[in-house]
Design a protein around this motif. Structure first.
Motif, short mmCIF file in Angstrom:
data_model
loop_
_atom_site.label_atom_id
_atom_site.label_comp_id
_atom_site.label_asym_id
_atom_site.label_seq_id
_atom_site.Cartn_x
_atom_site.Cartn_y
_atom_site.Cartn_z
N ALA A 1 0.84 -1.20 0.00
CA ALA A 1 0.00 0.00 0.00
C ALA A 1 0.88 1.24 0.00
N ASP A 2 0.33 2.34 -0.52
CA ASP A 2 0.97 3.64 -0.34
C ASP A 2 0.73 4.09 1.11
N TYR A 3 1.58 4.99 1.58
CA TYR A 3 1.37 5.41 2.97
C TYR A 3 0.04 6.13 3.14
N SER A 4 -0.40 6.86 2.13
CA SER A 4 -1.70 7.54 2.23
C SER A 4 -2.82 6.54 2.49
N ASP B 1 3.51 -10.36 -2.99
CA ASP B 1 4.76 -10.07 -3.69
C ASP B 1 5.87 -9.80 -2.68
N PRO B 2 6.90 -10.65 -2.64
CA PRO B 2 7.96 -10.44 -1.63
C PRO B 2 8.75 -9.16 -1.84
N ALA B 3 8.66 -8.57 -3.05
CA ALA B 3 9.33 -7.30 -3.32
C ALA B 3 8.34 -6.14 -3.33
N GLY B 4 7.17 -6.34 -2.77
CA GLY B 4 6.13 -5.32 -2.78
C GLY B 4 6.42 -4.17 -1.83
N LYS B 5 5.54 -3.19 -1.86
CA LYS B 5 5.68 -2.00 -1.01
C LYS B 5 5.65 -2.39 0.47
N HIS B 6 6.49 -1.70 1.25
CA HIS B 6 6.53 -1.97 2.69
C HIS B 6 7.12 -0.76 3.40
#
Length: 267
Positions: free
Chosen positions: A25-28, A57-62
């Motif tokens: 997710a985006d921080y927003s 996705d292991p390379a997803g947003k975090h």
């Protein structure tokens, strides 16, 4: 008024938490989920302390845990906040305690200091921490807990309250011994029968160290089903903090709202 749990202390209210997974997710979108959760009536909002997604996705947003908790301290007004749970291996224990003291003040006394021994090997490998073994990580947690308490006691200004310490994990010989010695809240994993059995073991450790863990240590569990299916048995097993986990990017709060409505209907 929130209901009480006859299997635990007679005056301990049942509380509903939500874990906002800081991934995909985006921080927003995370910020919006936090606001919606507080508006929905939850008692506690948690994130988690990892550097990479645990699913999808292991390379997803975090995003990072404690930076986020500082933002939540300013963003929210009523709910308690914390990590479910913070990894003891990632920060010097004195630093972690001082971070907790600072977020405690930023939030006006609403921080829960969740902590565990750590387990996600990718975090360790990618960020240069020594992974060791489960035994060495648990031993380090036991070694560091007194340092955390000592640092909290000497900060200036002192914490606004005695910050509740939540310890997560279910190891019967070692982890539950640390819980018995140091925790105000114990977060367990598993069904009602597992909670009941391990809660009894926790109380045996409490007797050995001279703490009435039945009265002093709140039982916390994650819930993934509607209250109509699991509430009665999990509360009868002693749980009073019940937390739903939700993931990005949408952060569906429908199950969270079901649990809040159930909590309110008990009174």
């Amino acid at each position: 008024m929130s209901p009480t749990n006859p299997a635990n202390t007679p005056d301990r209210p049942i509380r509903i938490g939500v874990q906002i997974q800081p991934q995909h997710a985006d921080y927003s979108q995370i910020r919006d989920a936090v606001l919606r959760s507080e508006d929905a009536g939850v008692d506690v909002i948690f994130n988690w302390d990892h550097f990479y997604p645990l699913s999808g996705d292991p390379a997803g947003k975090h995003f990072e845990c404690w930076t986020m908790l500082g933002a939540w301290a300013e963003q929210t007004e009523r709910v308690e906040i914390g990590a479910l749970v913070s990894c003891n291996s990632y920060r010097n224990p004195d630093l972690l305690a001082d971070m907790a003291r600072t977020v405690d003040h930023m939030s006006g006394g609403r921080l829960i200091l969740g902590i565990g021994a750590g387990w996600f090997e990718k975090d360790y490998d990618q960020f240069g921490y020594e992974f060791g073994t489960a035994g060495s990580r648990i031993a380090k947690l036991a070694q560091d807990m007194p340092r955390i308490r000592e640092r909290l006691a000497v900060g200036n200004p002192r914490p606004t309250r005695e910050i509740p310490i939540m310890i997560g994990g279910g190891g019967e010989k070692k982890t539950l011994r640390i819980v018995a010695e140091h925790a105000d809240v114990w977060h367990s994993f598993g069904d009602a029968e597992t909670l009941r059995r391990k809660s009894g073991i926790l109380d045996e450790h409490g007797a050995a160290v001279g703490r009435d863990t039945g009265a002093l240590v709140e039982r916390s569990v994650g819930v993934g089903a509607p209250p109509s299916e699991v509430a009665d048995e999990i509360v009868a097993a002693g749980a009073t903090l019940l937390t739903v986990s939700t993931g990005g990017p949408d952060y569906d709060l429908s199950l969270v709202k079901d649990w809040v409505a159930w909590r309110d209907a008990q009174g």
